[in-house]
Design an enzyme around this catalytic site. Structure first.
Site, short mmCIF file in Angstrom:
data_model
loop_
_atom_site.label_atom_id
_atom_site.label_comp_id
_atom_site.label_asym_id
_atom_site.label_seq_id
_atom_site.Cartn_x
_atom_site.Cartn_y
_atom_site.Cartn_z
N SER A 12 0.85 -1.19 0.00
CA SER A 12 0.00 0.00 0.00
C SER A 12 0.88 1.23 0.00
O SER A 12 1.66 1.45 0.94
CB SER A 12 -0.89 0.02 1.23
OG SER A 12 -1.42 1.34 1.37
N HIS A 37 -1.21 -1.32 -4.34
CA HIS A 37 -2.49 -1.04 -3.67
C HIS A 37 -2.60 0.45 -3.37
O HIS A 37 -1.71 1.04 -2.73
CB HIS A 37 -2.54 -1.86 -2.38
CG HIS A 37 -3.84 -1.79 -1.63
ND1 HIS A 37 -4.92 -2.58 -1.94
CD2 HIS A 37 -4.22 -1.03 -0.58
CE1 HIS A 37 -5.91 -2.32 -1.09
NE2 HIS A 37 -5.52 -1.37 -0.26
N ASP A 39 -4.89 3.36 -1.67
CA ASP A 39 -5.95 3.59 -0.68
C ASP A 39 -6.57 4.96 -0.86
O ASP A 39 -5.94 5.99 -0.57
CB ASP A 39 -5.36 3.48 0.73
CG ASP A 39 -5.13 2.03 1.11
OD1 ASP A 39 -6.07 1.23 0.97
OD2 ASP A 39 -4.01 1.69 1.54
N MET A 41 -9.29 7.62 0.30
CA MET A 41 -10.06 7.95 1.50
C MET A 41 -10.69 9.34 1.34
O MET A 41 -10.08 10.24 0.75
CB MET A 41 -9.14 7.95 2.72
CG MET A 41 -8.40 6.63 2.90
SD MET A 41 -7.46 6.63 4.41
CE MET A 41 -6.67 5.00 4.30
N HIS A 70 -8.48 0.80 -3.85
CA HIS A 70 -9.37 0.51 -2.73
C HIS A 70 -10.10 1.80 -2.36
O HIS A 70 -9.50 2.71 -1.78
CB HIS A 70 -8.51 -0.01 -1.56
CG HIS A 70 -9.26 -0.31 -0.31
ND1 HIS A 70 -8.62 -0.55 0.89
CD2 HIS A 70 -10.58 -0.43 -0.05
CE1 HIS A 70 -9.53 -0.79 1.83
NE2 HIS A 70 -10.72 -0.73 1.29
N MET A 72 -12.36 3.86 -0.18
CA MET A 72 -12.99 3.98 1.15
C MET A 72 -13.74 5.30 1.14
O MET A 72 -13.37 6.26 1.82
CB MET A 72 -11.91 3.94 2.24
CG MET A 72 -11.31 2.54 2.39
SD MET A 72 -9.73 2.55 3.25
CE MET A 72 -8.64 2.82 1.87
N MET A 141 -11.04 -6.65 5.64
CA MET A 141 -10.28 -5.66 6.42
C MET A 141 -9.92 -6.28 7.77
O MET A 141 -10.80 -6.78 8.49
CB MET A 141 -11.12 -4.39 6.66
CG MET A 141 -11.46 -3.58 5.43
SD MET A 141 -10.09 -3.06 4.39
CE MET A 141 -9.06 -2.17 5.57
N GLY A 149 -0.58 1.21 9.66
CA GLY A 149 0.13 0.98 10.92
C GLY A 149 -0.74 0.63 12.11
O GLY A 149 -0.29 0.75 13.25
N ASP A 176 -6.36 -6.83 4.22
CA ASP A 176 -5.85 -5.46 4.28
C ASP A 176 -5.85 -4.96 5.72
O ASP A 176 -6.91 -4.79 6.33
CB ASP A 176 -6.73 -4.58 3.39
CG ASP A 176 -6.15 -3.19 3.19
OD1 ASP A 176 -5.06 -2.91 3.73
OD2 ASP A 176 -6.80 -2.39 2.48
C1 DX5 Z 1 -6.25 0.86 5.85
C2 DX5 Z 1 -5.82 0.75 4.41
C3 DX5 Z 1 -4.68 -0.18 4.27
C4 DX5 Z 1 -3.45 0.27 4.98
C5 DX5 Z 1 -2.63 -0.91 5.38
O1 DX5 Z 1 -7.23 1.81 5.96
O2 DX5 Z 1 -6.88 0.28 3.61
O3 DX5 Z 1 -4.42 -0.54 2.93
O4 DX5 Z 1 -2.67 1.15 4.26
O5 DX5 Z 1 -1.55 -0.45 6.14
P1 DX5 Z 1 -0.77 -1.38 7.15
O6 DX5 Z 1 -0.24 -2.53 6.36
O7 DX5 Z 1 0.29 -0.48 7.67
O8 DX5 Z 1 -1.77 -1.83 8.19
ZN ZN Z 2 -6.44 -0.65 1.52
#
Ligand code: DX5
Ligand code: ZN
Length: 228
Positions: A12, A37, A39, A41, A70, A72, A141, A149, A176
């Site tokens: 990601s 990947h 993300d 948001m 992805h 969100m 998820m 993190g 994820d």
């Molecule tokens: C969470 C995201 C993930 C995230 C994963 O909201 O959808 O893709 O970046 O990060 P790590 O691997 O650090 O949990």
């Molecule tokens: Zn993600």
């Protein structure tokens, strides 16, 4: 040909250097990433803001593998075409993001892209039982989405149930959140094949010193493969 369920690692770029995405993407791919990947948001469905379609479009020429986007965001339907045009190979929407997930998945497929459906930790596996003919990937998820993190939440029972529901269908199970060499074996043994990892891939490395990315990707892959 049978569907290829080999383990794929999808770093990601939420954990990349935000001033240097082009080189970060090339670095993770050179170091063995299978997918990239992205993300997205919206500060509404999740409490964080990231990439609009122009940003994703700017990533596209740097991605040689497969761009896994992805979303969100809620509502999601009005933005599907823009993210498809930006160059996503696969677009994942959350089942919790709106009332008409069939319409959403049909809209994604209508753009010619592959369609994924993501489940928050509180959403049961069986919520996708009637969506499987519209889906190329189910994303489980293992954190509440919004940030990299975070601490891994154990969803192995959900993954096992999904694996049963999916049977022989050509559908990936993606995980994820909180994936690292310690948690990857749990999800791989339960039936997952695409592992997203942000902090566990980018830690210790940089575009100037990308070898740690490769070591991190290899460690996750080897731990997962040993458990299958
Ligand atoms: C969470 C995201 C993930 C995230 C994963 O909201 O959808 O893709 O970046 O990060 P790590 O691997 O650090 O949990
Ligand atoms: Zn993600």
């Amino acid at each position: 040909m049978t569907f290829d369920r080999k383990i794929r690692i999808a770093p990601s770029i939420l954990s990349a250097d935000f001033a240097d995405f082009g080189r970060e993407i090339r670095a993770i791919e050179d170091q063995g990433a299978d997918w990239v990947h992205v993300d997205v948001m919206d500060g509404h469905f999740v409490p964080n803001l990231t990439f609009g379609p122009p940003a994703v479009k700017a990533f596209r020429p740097h991605v040689k593998t497969f761009m896994d986007v992805h979303l969100m965001i809620a509502p999601v339907d009005p933005y599907i075409e823009a993210y498809a045009e930006a160059g996503a190979d696969l677009i994942t929407a959350h089942i919790e993001a709106g009332p008409h997930i069939h319409r959403t998945l049909q809209a994604i497929r209508a753009t010619g892209r592959k369609a994924g459906v993501a489940l928050n930790p509180g959403t049961p596996a069986d919520s996708v039982a009637h969506l499987l003919d519209l889906t190329d990937l189910v994303c489980v998820m293992t954190v509440n989405p919004g940030f990299g993190g975070q601490k891994f939440l154990d969803m192995t029972a959900k993954i096992r149930r999904l694996r049963e529901l999916i049977g022989d269908r050509p559908i990936h199970i993606e995980i994820d959140g909180g994936v690292d060499p310690a948690t990857a074996p749990l999800v791989a043994a339960a039936g997952a094949d695409v592992l997203v990892a942000g902090s566990a891939v980018f830690r210790g490395g940089s575009v100037a010193d990308p070898a740690p990315y490769g070591n991190n990707i290899r460690a996750i892959r080897e731990a997962a493969e040993a458990a299958v």
